[in-house]
Design an enzyme around this catalytic site. Sequence first.
Site, PDB file in Angstrom:
ATOM      1  N   CYS A  32       0.185  -1.191   0.280  1.00  0.00           N
ATOM      2  CA  CYS A  32      -0.051  -0.464  -0.019  1.00  0.00           C
ATOM      3  C   CYS A  32       0.468   1.234   0.246  1.00  0.00           C
ATOM      4  O   CYS A  32       0.783   2.479  -0.945  1.00  0.00           O
ATOM      5  CB  CYS A  32      -1.118  -0.106   1.163  1.00  0.00           C
ATOM      6  SG  CYS A  32      -1.596  -1.158   1.336  1.00  0.00           S
ATOM      7  N   ARG A  61       7.098 -11.261   6.740  1.00  0.00           N
ATOM      8  CA  ARG A  61       6.120 -10.507   8.286  1.00  0.00           C
ATOM      9  C   ARG A  61       6.326 -11.841   9.393  1.00  0.00           C
ATOM     10  O   ARG A  61       6.724 -13.059   8.605  1.00  0.00           O
ATOM     11  CB  ARG A  61       4.584 -11.372   8.263  1.00  0.00           C
ATOM     12  CG  ARG A  61       3.754 -10.799   7.425  1.00  0.00           C
ATOM     13  CD  ARG A  61       3.088  -9.073   7.728  1.00  0.00           C
ATOM     14  NE  ARG A  61       2.605  -8.086   6.527  1.00  0.00           N
ATOM     15  CZ  ARG A  61       1.124  -8.128   6.141  1.00  0.00           C
ATOM     16  NH1 ARG A  61       1.037  -9.455   6.599  1.00  0.00           N
ATOM     17  NH2 ARG A  61       0.788  -7.837   4.830  1.00  0.00           N
ATOM     18  N   GLN A  79       1.969 -12.342  -2.977  1.00  0.00           N
ATOM     19  CA  GLN A  79       0.730 -11.003  -2.249  1.00  0.00           C
ATOM     20  C   GLN A  79       0.167 -11.021  -3.821  1.00  0.00           C
ATOM     21  O   GLN A  79       1.257 -10.795  -4.662  1.00  0.00           O
ATOM     22  CB  GLN A  79       0.462 -10.185  -1.879  1.00  0.00           C
ATOM     23  CG  GLN A  79      -0.172  -9.334  -1.821  1.00  0.00           C
ATOM     24  CD  GLN A  79      -0.743  -8.669   0.023  1.00  0.00           C
ATOM     25  OE1 GLN A  79       0.343  -7.722  -0.330  1.00  0.00           O
ATOM     26  NE2 GLN A  79      -1.515  -8.877   0.492  1.00  0.00           N
ATOM     27  N   ASP A  81      -2.067  -7.900  -5.522  1.00  0.00           N
ATOM     28  CA  ASP A  81      -2.464  -6.665  -4.741  1.00  0.00           C
ATOM     29  C   ASP A  81      -2.699  -5.734  -5.372  1.00  0.00           C
ATOM     30  O   ASP A  81      -1.717  -5.218  -6.601  1.00  0.00           O
ATOM     31  CB  ASP A  81      -1.060  -5.964  -3.496  1.00  0.00           C
ATOM     32  CG  ASP A  81      -1.465  -5.375  -2.691  1.00  0.00           C
ATOM     33  OD1 ASP A  81      -2.922  -5.098  -2.458  1.00  0.00           O
ATOM     34  OD2 ASP A  81      -0.943  -4.482  -1.499  1.00  0.00           O
ATOM     35  N   HIS A  83      -4.638  -1.406  -6.450  1.00  0.00           N
ATOM     36  CA  HIS A  83      -4.990  -0.255  -5.620  1.00  0.00           C
ATOM     37  C   HIS A  83      -5.598   0.629  -6.781  1.00  0.00           C
ATOM     38  O   HIS A  83      -4.711   0.784  -7.769  1.00  0.00           O
ATOM     39  CB  HIS A  83      -3.861   0.335  -4.565  1.00  0.00           C
ATOM     40  CG  HIS A  83      -3.116  -0.153  -3.677  1.00  0.00           C
ATOM     41  ND1 HIS A  83      -1.877  -0.887  -3.734  1.00  0.00           N
ATOM     42  CD2 HIS A  83      -3.670  -0.322  -2.323  1.00  0.00           C
ATOM     43  CE1 HIS A  83      -2.011  -1.727  -2.434  1.00  0.00           C
ATOM     44  NE2 HIS A  83      -2.737  -1.342  -1.939  1.00  0.00           N
ATOM     45  N   LYS A 166     -14.271  -2.594   4.316  1.00  0.00           N
ATOM     46  CA  LYS A 166     -13.791  -3.119   3.193  1.00  0.00           C
ATOM     47  C   LYS A 166     -15.361  -4.531   3.370  1.00  0.00           C
ATOM     48  O   LYS A 166     -15.797  -4.531   3.998  1.00  0.00           O
ATOM     49  CB  LYS A 166     -12.629  -4.257   3.594  1.00  0.00           C
ATOM     50  CG  LYS A 166     -12.611  -5.286   5.103  1.00  0.00           C
ATOM     51  CD  LYS A 166     -10.766  -5.561   5.317  1.00  0.00           C
ATOM     52  CE  LYS A 166     -11.373  -6.140   6.293  1.00  0.00           C
ATOM     53  NZ  LYS A 166     -10.263  -7.467   6.642  1.00  0.00           N
ATOM     54  N   HIS A 212      -8.605  -0.949  -1.938  1.00  0.00           N
ATOM     55  CA  HIS A 212      -7.538  -1.617  -1.563  1.00  0.00           C
ATOM     56  C   HIS A 212      -8.004  -3.088  -2.440  1.00  0.00           C
ATOM     57  O   HIS A 212      -9.242  -3.473  -1.928  1.00  0.00           O
ATOM     58  CB  HIS A 212      -6.695  -1.898  -0.617  1.00  0.00           C
ATOM     59  CG  HIS A 212      -6.344  -0.895   0.251  1.00  0.00           C
ATOM     60  ND1 HIS A 212      -4.900  -0.631   0.713  1.00  0.00           N
ATOM     61  CD2 HIS A 212      -6.987   0.219   0.406  1.00  0.00           C
ATOM     62  CE1 HIS A 212      -5.509   0.800   1.408  1.00  0.00           C
ATOM     63  NE2 HIS A 212      -6.119   0.725   1.192  1.00  0.00           N
TER      64      HIS A 212
END
Length: 337
Positions: A32, A61, A79, A81, A83, A166, A212
């Site tokens: 992000c 992580r 991921q 991902d 946006h 979300k 997102h």
Amino acid sequence: YERSGHWEKFKDELFRITTREGHEFAMKPMNCPHHTQIYARRQWSYRELPQRYANTTTCYRDEQTGELSGLSRVRAFTQDDAHVFCRSTQIKEEFNKVWDIVQTFYAAFGFDMKVRLSTHDPERMENYLGSPESWETAVKILEQIVAEKGVGAIAGDGEAAFYGPKLDFMANDSMGREWQVATIQLDFVQPMRFDLTCMNEKSEKEPVVMIHAAIMGSIDRFLSILIEHTGGAFPLWLSPVQAKVLPVSEKHIAYAQEVAEQFRAVGIRVELSADDSLGKRIRSAKMEKVPYVLVVGDAEVEAKTATLEGRAGKIGALPVADIIAKLKEEIRTRAIS
């Protein structure tokens, strides 16, 4: 990460590195903040919106040992991902576009989907960024989107991201277990913190909104769900090996190779197995969950056919061209089984 709020929220979960000179780095935990940097590289006109960014990269992580679980919870994951940076008037249209992608994607795997509207806990606003008023506005927009879609959404009180509400898509696998898979999130906070704007019709700076979206969430976790959902028996179009050709004996190998070449010529993933006894090779193909097995012996060589067997059982002797046509149609339609 400090500016976005991710550092305060996730600093204890990051892989952090401190150099000998005291500089602190973190291995990328999410995309992000980086997409906000891409958007912020220049000023945009309202005519150029929406701006859509997507990437599939590895994130990290620092999960504790007891939190790890196969492919579903790992320390390094891939991921998908995306946006979207858009005007407030474009939110519904952009949400619906992503929603359509989610439905198309998961329908191909036979998942039953439900939608959860994940909102904040008004009694614990200290867990979230942004004002109560901005949260109420964002929640109302998502409620409208769900209502206009004509679906009933499960209430997910307290399940929101720290920056916005979300829509989470919940899938039931073949064993009846529920998984959260795709997600679409509405974010007024990140654009405000990074001062992301566009020039509107009046040549004035107008704040933009950030959406997102993750279709699989993480490819690793999605694969773990899919493997268990199918029991490893992937649909034909997804199977690494779509068919195996098994000659009865050595004298049938040449014809088996001809059959295999015909399959390869039209893009069907095929292997030829001639080692060991025929019975063992058939059992091996079934254990490997290969969708189709073609056995060729004297009768098949003579008639230019192959005896076809699928996961549901023996189909019978068919011309090779007919078998190819059958498999191509099943692949084209992405049949689930």
